[in-house]
Write an enzyme that holds these catalytic residues in place. Structure first.
Site, PDB file in Angstrom:
ATOM      1  N   CYS A  85       0.884  -1.166   0.000  1.00  0.00           N
ATOM      2  CA  CYS A  85       0.000   0.000   0.000  1.00  0.00           C
ATOM      3  C   CYS A  85       0.916   1.208   0.000  1.00  0.00           C
ATOM      4  O   CYS A  85       1.504   1.535   1.032  1.00  0.00           O
ATOM      5  CB  CYS A  85      -0.917   0.013   1.226  1.00  0.00           C
ATOM      6  SG  CYS A  85      -1.875   1.539   1.369  1.00  0.00           S
ATOM      7  N   CYS A 105      -0.767   4.458   2.149  1.00  0.00           N
ATOM      8  CA  CYS A 105      -0.859   4.400   3.617  1.00  0.00           C
ATOM      9  C   CYS A 105      -0.308   3.044   4.026  1.00  0.00           C
ATOM     10  O   CYS A 105       0.880   2.803   3.798  1.00  0.00           O
ATOM     11  CB  CYS A 105      -2.257   4.706   4.138  1.00  0.00           C
ATOM     12  SG  CYS A 105      -3.658   4.036   3.215  1.00  0.00           S
ATOM     13  N   SER A 106      -1.107   2.182   4.608  1.00  0.00           N
ATOM     14  CA  SER A 106      -0.589   0.864   4.978  1.00  0.00           C
ATOM     15  C   SER A 106      -1.724  -0.158   4.988  1.00  0.00           C
ATOM     16  O   SER A 106      -1.796  -1.006   5.872  1.00  0.00           O
ATOM     17  CB  SER A 106       0.083   0.914   6.353  1.00  0.00           C
ATOM     18  OG  SER A 106       1.165   1.817   6.350  1.00  0.00           O
ATOM     19  N   CYS A 107      -2.599  -0.106   3.984  1.00  0.00           N
ATOM     20  CA  CYS A 107      -3.742  -1.008   3.934  1.00  0.00           C
ATOM     21  C   CYS A 107      -3.265  -2.464   3.914  1.00  0.00           C
ATOM     22  O   CYS A 107      -2.302  -2.805   3.229  1.00  0.00           O
ATOM     23  CB  CYS A 107      -4.582  -0.714   2.695  1.00  0.00           C
ATOM     24  SG  CYS A 107      -5.272   0.947   2.713  1.00  0.00           S
TER      25      CYS A 107
END
Lengths: 211, 218
Positions: free
Chosen positions: A110, A113-115
């Site tokens: 991701c 962000c950090s999905c």
């Protein structure tokens, strides 16, 4: 990030001590204002520390390895197939399974962000959330894979999946050779978190049994 | 927004540092910051796209210097203050000036059910798709100052629709308080060489999830 930092957190004046105080102050403020219930916070933490984690995803992968009908359902509608095992919800509302083969290697990132697919993998590791991984996975996936110890030939197509929506991706790694007689439960023990992100392959059990 | 959070394709961020037997949380404050964010989100005062946008608005130098949960904390403080649930003064002093009257507060007994239910972004609206799998598309060259899920590295690049995921909330509008703007979401395949030039591996590809509003026919 090679060690814990509990000691640093208690050093007065250190940035971590400051953050620690700031979070404590925010929690007491929100509790006093009636916005959060501290018991609910404990329940949320307990869920992600003890109930949800990469063992869930490993069970999905092992099931797909031993049950061709489940594998077909997983690849056709991952959300429904994963829900058969009881895994669903927050940050896994719409799942996609990506099948690795001798000719195709899938890798998930991701960049924005950090999905990450929480119901099957739990909360993401620090490296997945870090700038080095987020910046390089799309530009130089083969270099990233090499850093993780995976060398792919030119005949293998690398597919990088940038999680820019609420779709969440789970890599279905290749079942290693030499595991034909293993039970579903034993197979699940072989499946690592990293193999389901796509930065590792699943390795056959070391001689003398699973690691 | 063209923020430092949009880091796909950047150089110079250093090696990927892994930790053996990494714990879920490294500090008690990380546990609390995570859970506070989840519980405060349940108040219904903002949506997940607004929460992402709050983190993107952290000033770039601070964003890069902050750990994941520090970013969550900063984003949460921003949202709480912007919605008037707490004042900046209360955040600084830690002392409440009266109670809030929230619409709903997450209770411990509801946590399991709420997490299993999740917050689906898929919508029941019947909206016709603008594209179908196999269609050649180009990602728009846009530079919105607000939230967008179209990463810079894909803008202006040509790809092929790989799959139609159905109708979803459009985060670029939703994050800005402009409604859900239901539309189709696609997995779009971009050849690595289209994105990065001739040095990229010839058969490799990057798949980006993009919405109708991000795409034009190519």
């Amino acid at each position: 990030m090679s060690d814990h930092h509990h000691d640093h957190a208690s050093e007065p004046g250190s940035p971590l001590a400051e953050t620690d105080l700031r979070v404590r102050a925010l929690e007491s403020l929100l509790v006093e204002k009636g916005l959060v219930d501290p018991a609910a916070l404990d329940a949320v933490i307990d869920t992600y520390e003890t109930k949800v984690g990469p063992r869930n995803g490993a069970r999905v992968v092992a099931r797909a390895w031993v049950d061709p009908a489940f594998r077909a359902r997983l690849l056709a509608d991952a959300t429904a197939a994963i829900a058969e095992l009881g895994y669903m919800g927050r940050q896994g509302e719409d799942m996609v399974a990506l099948e690795n083969t001798p000719k195709v290697h899938n890798l998930v990132v991701c960049t924005l962000c950090s999905c990450y697919p929480w119901p099957v993998l739990g909360l993401p590791p620090v490296w997945y959330k870090s700038a080095p991984y987020r910046s390089r996975a799309v530009l130089d996936p083969r270099g990233v894979l090499r850093e993780f110890g995976v060398e792919l030939g030119d005949d293998v197509e690398v597919r990088v999946w940038d999680s820019t929506s609420e779709m969440r991706y789970l890599v279905l790694p290749e079942r290693p050779a030499g595991t034909e007689g293993m039970s579903e439960e034993a197979l699940a023990q072989l499946v690592t978190r990293d193999s389901m992100i796509g930065v590792a392959k699943v390795t056959p059990p070391a001689r003398g049994g699973p690691r | 927004m063209n923020g430092v959070h949009d880091m796909g394709g950047m150089h110079g961020m250093g090696p990927i540092e892994r930790e053996e037997h990494e714990p879920v949380f490294h500090h008690e404050w990380e546990r609390r910051a995570f859970a506070l964010t989840m519980a405060a989100g349940f108040l219904g005062e903002w949506n997940i796209d607004m929460a992402r946008h709050a983190r993107e608005r952290i000033p770039p130098a601070r964003y890069l210097a902050s750990s994941y949960y520090e970013k969550w904390l900063l984003g949460l403080e921003t949202l709480l203050a912007e919605r008037g649930l707490v004042t900046r003064d209360e955040l600084v002093t830690g002392r409440p000036r009266g109670r809030s009257s929230p619409g709903r507060v997450l209770k411990a007994s509801d946590v399991g059910r709420v997490l299993l239910k999740g917050g689906p972004a898929r919508l029941p609206e019947r909206v016709p798709p603008r594209f179908k799998p196999g269609d050649r598309v180009v990602a728009k060259n846009v530079n919105p100052v607000g939230h967008t899920r179209l990463p810079r590295y894909a803008r202006g690049k040509r790809g092929v629709v790989d799959r139609d995921y159905g109708v979803f909330i459009f985060p670029d509008a939703h994050a800005m308080g402009l409604g859900k703007k239901p539309q189709h979401l696609y997995g779009v395949r971009f050849a690595a060489r289209e994105l990065w030039g001739p040095d990229a591996s010839p058969g490799d590809a990057v798949y980006v999830d993009l919405w109708d509003d991000h795409l034009d026919p190519a």
